[in-house]
Design an enzyme around this catalytic site. Structure first.
Site, short mmCIF file in Angstrom:
data_model
loop_
_atom_site.label_atom_id
_atom_site.label_comp_id
_atom_site.label_asym_id
_atom_site.label_seq_id
_atom_site.Cartn_x
_atom_site.Cartn_y
_atom_site.Cartn_z
N THR A 186 48.28 35.59 19.95
CA THR A 186 47.22 36.17 19.10
C THR A 186 45.88 36.26 19.83
O THR A 186 44.91 36.75 19.29
CB THR A 186 47.02 35.31 17.83
OG1 THR A 186 46.69 33.97 18.25
CG2 THR A 186 48.28 35.30 16.99
N GLY A 187 45.85 35.76 21.07
CA GLY A 187 44.60 35.80 21.84
C GLY A 187 44.38 37.17 22.46
O GLY A 187 45.23 38.05 22.38
N ARG A 233 47.10 27.24 39.60
CA ARG A 233 46.89 28.19 40.70
C ARG A 233 46.76 27.53 42.07
O ARG A 233 47.28 28.06 43.06
CB ARG A 233 45.63 29.03 40.43
CG ARG A 233 45.77 30.01 39.29
CD ARG A 233 44.48 30.72 39.00
NE ARG A 233 44.60 31.58 37.83
CZ ARG A 233 43.55 32.02 37.13
NH1 ARG A 233 42.32 31.68 37.49
NH2 ARG A 233 43.73 32.80 36.08
N CYS A 272 41.42 37.18 37.25
CA CYS A 272 41.33 38.64 37.17
C CYS A 272 40.52 39.24 38.32
O CYS A 272 40.93 40.21 38.96
CB CYS A 272 40.75 39.08 35.83
SG CYS A 272 39.38 38.08 35.26
N GLY A 290 36.20 39.22 29.61
CA GLY A 290 36.73 38.11 30.43
C GLY A 290 36.44 36.76 29.81
O GLY A 290 37.15 35.78 30.09
N LYS A 345 37.00 30.27 42.70
CA LYS A 345 38.36 30.81 42.46
C LYS A 345 38.60 32.02 43.38
O LYS A 345 39.64 32.13 44.03
CB LYS A 345 38.52 31.26 41.01
CG LYS A 345 38.70 30.14 40.01
CD LYS A 345 38.72 30.71 38.58
CE LYS A 345 38.75 29.61 37.52
NZ LYS A 345 38.67 30.16 36.16
N HIS A 360 36.29 44.90 34.97
CA HIS A 360 35.45 44.27 35.99
C HIS A 360 35.22 45.24 37.15
O HIS A 360 36.14 45.98 37.55
CB HIS A 360 36.12 43.02 36.54
CG HIS A 360 36.23 41.87 35.60
ND1 HIS A 360 35.58 41.80 34.39
CD2 HIS A 360 36.94 40.71 35.72
CE1 HIS A 360 35.87 40.65 33.79
NE2 HIS A 360 36.70 39.96 34.57
N ASN A 376 40.28 44.17 33.41
CA ASN A 376 40.53 42.74 33.65
C ASN A 376 41.55 42.13 32.69
O ASN A 376 42.17 41.11 33.00
CB ASN A 376 39.23 41.94 33.55
CG ASN A 376 38.52 42.17 32.23
OD1 ASN A 376 38.02 43.27 31.99
ND2 ASN A 376 38.45 41.16 31.39
#
Ligand code: 2RA
Length: 329
Positions: A9-10, A97, A126, A157, A205, A234, A307
């Site tokens: 649902t996000g 990651r 992203c 984002g 990142k 982006h 993104n």
């Protein structure tokens, strides 16, 4: 092929469902997963209704693939549980990651690293994804020494609250704040938290993930990541210094042939990539291709991508497609 979407649902989870449908992913059963407050609600997928279930119920249904976009803590707690139940997890959070045991994958760059043993796979940040898709073919040809990138990142984002803050500010309405300052008619040189070296986590990142995905720690990367009041995607201004010199026409030709890249570069007719045009597309758009006249063997580019799609949902689905094509699930 049973596929769970955790965080269904996000903002990203919703796009994951849309991309799975659009790309006709070969799933036989969809398992939408969300927090307890959403359990029991239904989502429609390919004209069929599917009930949102809890994490435990989803695990008991033994999915083959679990696409996660539910935050790092949720992934750290539950991704191993899905793995134990036999699923291959593709996680969009930053949780895994930089784990040396976990593959960090952008299919156009390093899908070949994947094997049947990889049961938790990390989806990169992203802003990193859209950059490395363009860097890879140029690195292969000219060997990159250093990258200087400045980003211009969409409020999407950050998430729904940030979009609401921007829209409220544009209407002159007060409301919940995602940022410490107004975002409308403003820019914030601040994405995620500041670290001891003066960079933000978002910037670090881009530095660390680029080296891991490109499998080359010799590439020097420095980044400034900036939030702007934009929706569609982006944008990034990228300066690349190569070990070897290049021919500009050849650079353009390489990019025109590169997987997942669309060159939009005709400034005489005011053609260049913009977030409005990249919105809801799966490709990475590159333009403003020009030699950096202030330094030898250096190139300037402008890179734009949605993104939420190539920067998150589509990249994750493409990893799943690769696993299916190569019979790694
Ligand atoms: C951002 N890249 O844009 C981060 C996380 N999606 O906020």
């Amino acid at each position: 092929m049973k596929v769970a979407v955790v965080g269904a649902t996000g903002l990203v989870g919703t796009v994951m469902l849309k991309v799975l449908e659009e790309r006709n992913f070969p799933l036989t059963e969809l398992i939408p997963v969300a927090s307890e407050k959403s359990v029991g609600k239904e989502i429609t997928f390919k004209g069929k209704k599917f009930p949102i279930v809890s994490m435990d119920t989803a695990i008991s249904m033994k999915p083959d693939i679990a696409l996660f976009s539910a935050g790092g803590n949720t992934s750290l707690e539950h991704a191993p549980r899905f793995k134990e139940a036999g699923a291959t997890v593709i996680d969009n959070s930053s949780a895994w990651r930089m784990d040396p045991a976990i593959k960090l994958i952008v299919p156009e760059v390093n899908a070949h690293e994947l094997s049947i043993d990889n049961k938790i796979i990390a989806n990169p940040n992203c802003s990193t994804i859209q950059m490395v898709v363009v860097l890879k073919p140029l690195h292969d040809k000219y060997k990159i020494k250093r990258v200087v990138v400045s980003t211009y990142q969409s409020v999407t984002g950050t998430g729904v609250k940030a979009v609401e803050q921007l829209m409220n500010e544009r209407k002159g309405i007060d409301g919940p704040k995602a940022y410490p300052y107004e975002i409308d008619l403003n820019v914030l040189p601040h994405i995620d938290i500041f670290t001891d070296n003066g960079y933000t986590k978002e910037e670090m990142k881009m530095v660390k993930e680029t080296n891991k995905i490109m499998s080359d720690d010799s590439i020097k990367v420095t980044a400034t990541t900036v939030r702007i009041p934009v929706m569609g995607g982006h944008s990034e201004s990228v300066n690349i210094e190569f070990e070897n010199d290049f021919d500009l026409a050849e650079v353009r030709s390489i990019l025109e042939k590169a997987p997942g890249v669309i060159v939009v570069d005709d400034v005489a007719n005011l053609k260049y990539p913009m977030p409005k045009d990249a919105h809801e597309k799966d490709e990475v758009f590159v333009g403003r291709i020009r030699r950096d006249e202030s330094a030898p063997k250096a190139l300037n580019l402008w890179i734009v991508a949605d993104n939420l799609r190539k920067g998150a949902a589509t990249n994750a689905v493409q990893i799943a497609e690769y696993l299916v094509q190569k019979e790694l699930v």
